[in-house]
Design a protein around this motif. Structure first.
Motif, PDB file in Angstrom:
ATOM      1  N   GLY A 102       0.768  -1.247  -0.010  1.00 24.20           N
ATOM      2  CA  GLY A 102      -0.042   0.001   0.085  1.00 24.20           C
ATOM      3  C   GLY A 102       0.977   1.119   0.100  1.00 24.20           C
ATOM      4  N   ASN A 103       1.903   1.306   0.843  1.00 23.93           N
ATOM      5  CA  ASN A 103       2.827   2.456   0.845  1.00 23.93           C
ATOM      6  C   ASN A 103       3.632   2.764  -0.300  1.00 23.93           C
ATOM      7  N   THR A 104       4.037   1.746  -0.762  1.00 20.23           N
ATOM      8  CA  THR A 104       5.002   1.772  -1.928  1.00 20.23           C
ATOM      9  C   THR A 104       4.061   2.118  -3.169  1.00 20.23           C
ATOM     10  N   SER A 105       2.971   1.694  -3.110  1.00 19.04           N
ATOM     11  CA  SER A 105       1.984   2.219  -4.632  1.00 19.04           C
ATOM     12  C   SER A 105       1.912   3.554  -4.314  1.00 19.04           C
ATOM     13  N   ILE A 106       1.528   4.059  -3.336  1.00 17.20           N
ATOM     14  CA  ILE A 106       0.870   5.493  -3.169  1.00 17.20           C
ATOM     15  C   ILE A 106       2.483   6.260  -3.233  1.00 17.20           C
ATOM     16  N   GLN A 107       3.385   6.185  -2.533  1.00 12.62           N
ATOM     17  CA  GLN A 107       4.682   6.884  -2.508  1.00 12.62           C
ATOM     18  C   GLN A 107       5.174   6.923  -4.143  1.00 12.62           C
ATOM     19  N   LEU A 108       5.446   5.743  -4.726  1.00 14.92           N
ATOM     20  CA  LEU A 108       6.169   5.694  -5.979  1.00 14.92           C
ATOM     21  C   LEU A 108       4.969   6.432  -7.129  1.00 14.92           C
ATOM     22  N   ARG A 109       3.755   6.324  -6.843  1.00 13.20           N
ATOM     23  CA  ARG A 109       3.159   7.104  -7.903  1.00 13.20           C
ATOM     24  C   ARG A 109       2.735   8.497  -7.710  1.00 13.20           C
ATOM     25  N   ARG A 110       3.421   8.848  -6.731  1.00 12.51           N
ATOM     26  CA  ARG A 110       3.560  10.383  -6.308  1.00 12.51           C
ATOM     27  C   ARG A 110       4.693  10.967  -6.900  1.00 12.51           C
ATOM     28  N   CYS A 111       5.836  10.215  -6.593  1.00 16.71           N
ATOM     29  CA  CYS A 111       7.032  10.538  -7.236  1.00 16.71           C
ATOM     30  C   CYS A 111       7.265  10.490  -8.674  1.00 16.71           C
ATOM     31  N   PHE A 112       6.421   9.463  -9.153  1.00 16.60           N
ATOM     32  CA  PHE A 112       6.540   9.228 -10.755  1.00 16.60           C
ATOM     33  C   PHE A 112       5.419   9.032 -11.200  1.00 16.60           C
ATOM     34  N   LYS A 113       4.723  10.347 -11.738  1.00 19.53           N
ATOM     35  CA  LYS A 113       3.449  10.217 -12.198  1.00 19.53           C
ATOM     36  C   LYS A 113       3.185   9.352 -13.221  1.00 19.53           C
ATOM     37  N   TRP A 114       3.897   9.047 -14.232  1.00 17.80           N
ATOM     38  CA  TRP A 114       3.758   7.892 -15.228  1.00 17.80           C
ATOM     39  C   TRP A 114       3.313   6.586 -14.859  1.00 17.80           C
ATOM     40  N   LEU A 115       3.719   6.441 -13.504  1.00 12.29           N
ATOM     41  CA  LEU A 115       3.407   4.946 -12.960  1.00 12.29           C
ATOM     42  C   LEU A 115       2.033   4.737 -12.624  1.00 12.29           C
ATOM     43  N   LYS A 116       1.243   6.071 -12.633  1.00 13.46           N
ATOM     44  CA  LYS A 116      -0.445   5.935 -12.433  1.00 13.46           C
ATOM     45  C   LYS A 116      -0.882   5.232 -13.694  1.00 13.46           C
ATOM     46  N   TYR A 117      -0.186   5.301 -14.931  1.00 13.70           N
ATOM     47  CA  TYR A 117      -0.834   4.857 -16.180  1.00 13.70           C
ATOM     48  C   TYR A 117      -0.196   3.403 -16.393  1.00 13.70           C
ATOM     49  N   LEU A 118       0.669   2.865 -15.776  1.00 11.26           N
ATOM     50  CA  LEU A 118       1.459   1.640 -15.817  1.00 11.26           C
ATOM     51  C   LEU A 118       2.103   1.622 -17.182  1.00 11.26           C
ATOM     52  N   HIS A 119       2.648   2.655 -18.008  1.00 12.09           N
ATOM     53  CA  HIS A 119       3.021   2.578 -19.340  1.00 12.09           C
ATOM     54  C   HIS A 119       1.886   2.252 -20.607  1.00 12.09           C
ATOM     55  N   SER A 128      -4.016   1.163  -8.457  1.00  5.15           N
ATOM     56  CA  SER A 128      -2.959   0.686  -7.594  1.00  5.15           C
ATOM     57  C   SER A 128      -1.619   0.096  -8.618  1.00  5.15           C
ATOM     58  N   LEU A 129      -0.599   0.267  -8.125  1.00  7.20           N
ATOM     59  CA  LEU A 129       0.260  -0.126  -8.837  1.00  7.20           C
ATOM     60  C   LEU A 129       0.660  -1.848  -8.872  1.00  7.20           C
ATOM     61  N   TRP A 130       0.282  -2.396  -8.007  1.00  7.02           N
ATOM     62  CA  TRP A 130       0.625  -3.763  -7.584  1.00  7.02           C
ATOM     63  C   TRP A 130      -0.685  -4.633  -7.929  1.00  7.02           C
ATOM     64  N   ALA A 131      -0.306  -5.875  -8.577  1.00  4.83           N
ATOM     65  CA  ALA A 131      -1.213  -6.988  -8.685  1.00  4.83           C
ATOM     66  C   ALA A 131      -1.861  -7.179  -7.275  1.00  4.83           C
ATOM     67  N   VAL A 132      -3.108  -7.869  -7.268  1.00  5.67           N
ATOM     68  CA  VAL A 132      -3.823  -7.941  -5.966  1.00  5.67           C
ATOM     69  C   VAL A 132      -3.206  -9.238  -5.080  1.00  5.67           C
ATOM     70  N   GLY A 133      -2.665 -10.117  -5.707  1.00  4.01           N
ATOM     71  CA  GLY A 133      -1.924 -11.417  -4.998  1.00  4.01           C
ATOM     72  C   GLY A 133      -0.704 -10.955  -4.569  1.00  4.01           C
ATOM     73  N   TYR A 134       0.106 -12.003  -3.640  1.00  2.31           N
ATOM     74  CA  TYR A 134       1.333 -12.100  -3.385  1.00  2.31           C
ATOM     75  C   TYR A 134       1.524 -13.582  -2.692  1.00  2.31           C
ATOM     76  N   TYR A 135       2.921 -13.855  -3.052  1.00  2.60           N
ATOM     77  CA  TYR A 135       3.242 -15.027  -2.370  1.00  2.60           C
ATOM     78  C   TYR A 135       3.983 -15.148  -1.216  1.00  2.60           C
TER      79      TYR A 135
END
Length: 184
Positions: A102-119, A128-135
């Protein structure tokens, strides 16, 4: 092909043999709880490189410090992250992952606006920047050989293969529920 693209998580780099076997002490207990956590960006997009990678590593280390979990190893690849942490008995993997993702998604997308669009060039902003699941796998000094073997086997693979049913159908990075329910 992927072996030349980037090196995978290597336990010998981090001296994991020693770190996994370390027994830590709490106020009323002794414990050895380690979690190997992997997660990916949405659509497994290769977004985590250059300055994004450097900032992401700093954010993850900061979040782990806030959570009071010890970073044993961290590898940020262009399309996934390996995080190996030592935690207290009161720390649940869910809480660790929830705060870090949660925190990395918010902070990274504040720093790097282009991450909001995922290229993507559609102009759509993703929530969100991350996929829903994790291992998440647990490891202590008893199972260090299994973790070492698993991590070493990842060299040169596209997708992390880990079978909980004794076959190679379940792939970490493929978070579809159909793969998990087919075995039952």
């Amino acid at each position: 092909m992927t072996a030349q693209q980037y090196k995978h998580f290597n336990p010998s780099t981090y001296n994991l043999d020693v770190k996994i076997a370390t027994v830590r002490t709490g106020s009323h207990c002794k414990f050895n709880i380690n979690y190997h956590i992997i997660w990916i960006p949405k659509y497994r997009k290769k977004l985590l490189y250059g300055k994004v990678k450097m900032v992401l590593e700093q954010i993850i280390r900061g979040q782990c410090e806030d959570l009071k979990v010890e970073v044993l190893a961290l590898e940020v690849m262009p399309d996934h992250i390996h995080l190996f942490v030592g935690a207290k008995p009161t720390d649940t993997p869910y809480k660790i992952v929830k705060q870090i993702k949660g925190n990395t998604s918010i902070q990274l997308r504040r720093c790097f606006k282009w991450l909001k669009y995922l290229h993507f060039n559609t102009g759509k902003v993703f929530d969100s920047l991350w996929a829903v699941g994790y291992y998440c796998g647990s490891a202590g000094h008893v199972s260090q050989e299994a973790v070492r073997r698993y991590i070493n086997e990842q060299q040169g693979k596209d997708v992390f293969e880990y079978s909980i049913f004794g076959n190679n159908e379940v792939k970490i990075g493929d978070f579809t529920q159909t793969k998990l329910t087919e075995g039952f």
